[in-house]
Design a protein around this motif. Structure first.
Motif, PDB file in Angstrom:
ATOM      1  N   LYS A 182       1.485   6.703  -6.738  1.00 20.85           N
ATOM      2  CA  LYS A 182       0.681   7.660  -7.175  1.00 20.85           C
ATOM      3  C   LYS A 182       1.155   9.043  -7.072  1.00 20.85           C
ATOM      4  O   LYS A 182       0.885   9.827  -8.139  1.00 20.85           O
ATOM      5  N   LYS A 183       1.695   9.420  -5.983  1.00 21.28           N
ATOM      6  CA  LYS A 183       2.012  10.685  -5.766  1.00 21.28           C
ATOM      7  C   LYS A 183       3.282  11.215  -6.853  1.00 21.28           C
ATOM      8  O   LYS A 183       3.403  12.080  -7.315  1.00 21.28           O
ATOM      9  N   GLU A 206       0.731   3.837  -3.142  1.00 18.89           N
ATOM     10  CA  GLU A 206       0.667   5.399  -2.655  1.00 18.89           C
ATOM     11  C   GLU A 206       1.740   6.333  -3.205  1.00 18.89           C
ATOM     12  O   GLU A 206       1.656   7.295  -3.669  1.00 18.89           O
ATOM     13  N   TRP A 207       3.027   5.917  -2.951  1.00 14.41           N
ATOM     14  CA  TRP A 207       4.146   6.558  -3.571  1.00 14.41           C
ATOM     15  C   TRP A 207       4.081   6.689  -4.895  1.00 14.41           C
ATOM     16  O   TRP A 207       4.648   7.773  -5.567  1.00 14.41           O
ATOM     17  N   LYS A 266       0.820  -1.148   0.001  1.00 17.94           N
ATOM     18  CA  LYS A 266      -0.025   0.047  -0.184  1.00 17.94           C
ATOM     19  C   LYS A 266       0.645   1.178   0.011  1.00 17.94           C
ATOM     20  O   LYS A 266       0.488   2.281  -0.735  1.00 17.94           O
ATOM     21  N   GLU A 267       1.787   1.383   0.777  1.00 22.38           N
ATOM     22  CA  GLU A 267       2.851   2.412   0.910  1.00 22.38           C
ATOM     23  C   GLU A 267       3.421   2.785  -0.587  1.00 22.38           C
ATOM     24  O   GLU A 267       3.664   3.712  -1.138  1.00 22.38           O
TER      25      GLU A 267
END
Length: 96
Positions: free
Chosen positions: A23-24, A20-21, A16-17
């Motif tokens: 996506k950023k 998320e990164w 998940k981390e």
């Protein structure tokens, strides 16, 4: 909770981390491109050559700030990816 359940939870959190990164990074990359385009068009009106407009756009503080945030997100993405890969048991999965 046994060891495989604990590992699964850690892998789930790490994935998940990582996502998320990722996506950023995508969002910041698009923002970087957009900022450059806006600045280039702004400076193109005030300069005589395309090269000068490109230089001014790339050295503008607004562009530098976006690039800094993009680089920091890339750094965190790499860390998240390696964290996930370090949790993965050797030989059980291949992640390019």
């Amino acid at each position: 909770m046994n060891l495989s359940e604990q590992l699964y939870k850690k892998l789930e959190e790490a994935s998940k981390e990582w996502a998320e990164w990722q996506k950023k990074v995508i969002i910041l990359d698009e923002g970087r491109k957009s900022t450059y385009s806006k600045l280039f068009l702004k400076y193109k009106l005030d300069t005589k050559t395309v090269i000068e407009a490109e230089h001014k756009a790339r050295t503008d503080p607004a562009y530098s700030e976006v690039v800094k945030h993009y680089a920091e997100a890339e750094e965190q993405l790499i860390k998240a990816k390696f964290h996930y890969q370090n949790l993965t048991p050797v030989g059980s999965m291949y992640i390019p």
